[in-house]
Design a protein around this motif. Structure first.
Motif, PDB file in Angstrom:
ATOM      1  N   LEU A  69       0.812  -1.225   0.000  1.00  0.00           N
ATOM      2  CA  LEU A  69       0.000   0.000   0.000  1.00  0.00           C
ATOM      3  C   LEU A  69       0.837   1.262   0.000  1.00  0.00           C
ATOM      4  CD1 LEU A  69      -2.821  -0.889   2.549  1.00  0.00           C
ATOM      5  CD2 LEU A  69      -2.915  -0.936   0.046  1.00  0.00           C
ATOM      6  N   LYS A  70       1.893   1.269   0.762  1.00  0.00           N
ATOM      7  CA  LYS A  70       2.673   2.485   1.008  1.00  0.00           C
ATOM      8  C   LYS A  70       3.861   2.561   0.050  1.00  0.00           C
ATOM      9  CE  LYS A  70       0.039   3.014   4.642  1.00  0.00           C
ATOM     10  NZ  LYS A  70      -0.974   3.974   4.798  1.00  0.00           N
ATOM     11  N   MET A  71       3.580   3.016  -1.170  1.00  0.00           N
ATOM     12  CA  MET A  71       4.634   3.203  -2.173  1.00  0.00           C
ATOM     13  C   MET A  71       4.655   4.672  -2.566  1.00  0.00           C
ATOM     14  SD  MET A  71       4.165  -0.165  -4.612  1.00  0.00           S
ATOM     15  CE  MET A  71       2.424   0.073  -4.921  1.00  0.00           C
ATOM     16  N   PRO A  72       5.825   5.184  -2.965  1.00  0.00           N
ATOM     17  CA  PRO A  72       5.885   6.589  -3.384  1.00  0.00           C
ATOM     18  C   PRO A  72       5.134   6.796  -4.687  1.00  0.00           C
ATOM     19  CG  PRO A  72       7.974   5.477  -3.795  1.00  0.00           C
ATOM     20  CD  PRO A  72       7.105   4.509  -3.052  1.00  0.00           C
ATOM     21  N   GLY A  73       4.677   8.022  -4.896  1.00  0.00           N
ATOM     22  CA  GLY A  73       3.926   8.321  -6.118  1.00  0.00           C
ATOM     23  C   GLY A  73       2.562   7.660  -6.060  1.00  0.00           C
ATOM     24  N   THR A  74       2.245   6.874  -7.066  1.00  0.00           N
ATOM     25  CA  THR A  74       0.979   6.144  -7.107  1.00  0.00           C
ATOM     26  C   THR A  74       1.052   5.019  -6.076  1.00  0.00           C
ATOM     27  OG1 THR A  74       0.783   6.637  -9.472  1.00  0.00           O
ATOM     28  CG2 THR A  74      -0.585   4.857  -8.614  1.00  0.00           C
ATOM     29  N   ASP A  75       0.222   5.117  -5.044  1.00  0.00           N
ATOM     30  CA  ASP A  75       0.296   4.113  -3.978  1.00  0.00           C
ATOM     31  C   ASP A  75      -0.607   2.921  -4.278  1.00  0.00           C
ATOM     32  OD1 ASP A  75      -2.329   4.819  -3.244  1.00  0.00           O
ATOM     33  OD2 ASP A  75      -1.693   6.003  -1.525  1.00  0.00           O
ATOM     34  N   GLY A  76      -0.583   1.941  -3.403  1.00  0.00           N
ATOM     35  CA  GLY A  76      -1.360   0.728  -3.600  1.00  0.00           C
ATOM     36  C   GLY A  76      -2.855   0.969  -3.645  1.00  0.00           C
ATOM     37  N   PHE A  77      -3.356   1.911  -2.868  1.00  0.00           N
ATOM     38  CA  PHE A  77      -4.788   2.229  -2.900  1.00  0.00           C
ATOM     39  C   PHE A  77      -5.200   2.719  -4.293  1.00  0.00           C
ATOM     40  CE2 PHE A  77      -3.965   3.077   1.725  1.00  0.00           C
ATOM     41  CZ  PHE A  77      -4.766   2.060   2.220  1.00  0.00           C
ATOM     42  N   GLU A  78      -4.355   3.577  -4.883  1.00  0.00           N
ATOM     43  CA  GLU A  78      -4.666   4.101  -6.214  1.00  0.00           C
ATOM     44  C   GLU A  78      -4.604   3.003  -7.272  1.00  0.00           C
ATOM     45  OE1 GLU A  78      -3.065   8.575  -6.401  1.00  0.00           O
ATOM     46  OE2 GLU A  78      -1.624   7.171  -5.497  1.00  0.00           O
ATOM     47  N   VAL A  79      -3.654   2.077  -7.144  1.00  0.00           N
ATOM     48  CA  VAL A  79      -3.569   0.949  -8.067  1.00  0.00           C
ATOM     49  C   VAL A  79      -4.838   0.101  -7.946  1.00  0.00           C
ATOM     50  CG1 VAL A  79      -2.359  -1.201  -8.624  1.00  0.00           C
ATOM     51  CG2 VAL A  79      -1.043   0.869  -8.057  1.00  0.00           C
ATOM     52  N   LEU A  80      -5.244  -0.170  -6.739  1.00  0.00           N
ATOM     53  CA  LEU A  80      -6.442  -0.969  -6.504  1.00  0.00           C
ATOM     54  C   LEU A  80      -7.683  -0.301  -7.089  1.00  0.00           C
ATOM     55  CD1 LEU A  80      -7.412  -3.573  -5.191  1.00  0.00           C
ATOM     56  CD2 LEU A  80      -7.436  -2.383  -3.004  1.00  0.00           C
ATOM     57  N   GLN A  81      -7.811   0.990  -6.879  1.00  0.00           N
ATOM     58  CA  GLN A  81      -8.948   1.737  -7.418  1.00  0.00           C
ATOM     59  C   GLN A  81      -8.932   1.711  -8.956  1.00  0.00           C
ATOM     60  OE1 GLN A  81      -9.135   5.760  -5.973  1.00  0.00           O
ATOM     61  NE2 GLN A  81     -11.301   5.934  -6.482  1.00  0.00           N
ATOM     62  N   TRP A  82      -7.768   1.917  -9.556  1.00  0.00           N
ATOM     63  CA  TRP A  82      -7.636   1.875 -11.008  1.00  0.00           C
ATOM     64  C   TRP A  82      -8.000   0.488 -11.546  1.00  0.00           C
ATOM     65  CZ3 TRP A  82      -4.491  -1.352 -13.835  1.00  0.00           C
ATOM     66  CH2 TRP A  82      -4.453  -1.108 -15.201  1.00  0.00           C
TER      67      TRP A  82
END
Length: 160
Positions: A68-81
């Motif tokens: 979840l905690k990655m710089p830039g595009t985080d895991g939450f944003e990846v999941l939402q996408w």
């Protein structure tokens, strides 16, 4: 078995990547991990963009291990996408993160995570987690069809 399927690991911490690679090897899953180091790379990989366009070399994964905690595009944003994409929305996503905050757990599930695991600290615990993980996802769990392979099934009718 999972060794025959690709698993995409989205993880920015090189120490965690090394730990997971070794744990997968010790669990007998040597060839399954494909690694990206941030959320943007995960989206590029899943989209088949840029260097990830060759699906022979970068096949769509069976499952994603998502920090979840990655710089830039985080895991939450990846999941939402991911859940907004009709072709990828059924892809299995296991959040594997160091965060044990209930708000992160709740948000990940609200965005469509299939599972939420907190990274163990020690190597032996990580190997054990990977072994249990493999049994669950390859032997016990039933997976959905990919959206592209869905066929509308008609119920059988009886004239009797």
């Amino acid at each position: 078995m999972l060794d025959e399927k690709s698993i995409l690991l989205a993880e920015d911490d090189p120490n965690d990547v090394l730990l997971l690679e070794r744990a997968f090897q010790k669990a007998g899953l040597r060839n399954s991990l494909k690694i990206v180091h941030d959320g943007e790379q995960a989206i590029d990989y899943l989209s088949g963009r840029g260097i990830y366009a060759d699906r022979e070399q970068y096949p769509l994964p069976f499952l994603i291990l998502l920090d979840l905690k990655m710089p830039g595009t985080d895991g939450f944003e990846v999941l939402q996408w991911l859940r907004a994409d009709p072709e990828l929305k059924r892809l299995l996503v296991v959040v594997l993160t160091s965060s044990n905050l209930q708000s992160d757990v709740d948000r990940a599930y609200e965005l469509g995570a299939n599972s939420y695991l907190v990274k163990p600290v020690g190597f032996d615990e990580m190997v054990h987690l990977v072994q249990r993980f493999e049994i669950y996802w390859s032997e016990i769990n039933r997976t959905p069809s990919s959206p592209g392979s869905l066929k509308t099934e008609r119920p059988e009718t009886s004239l009797v």
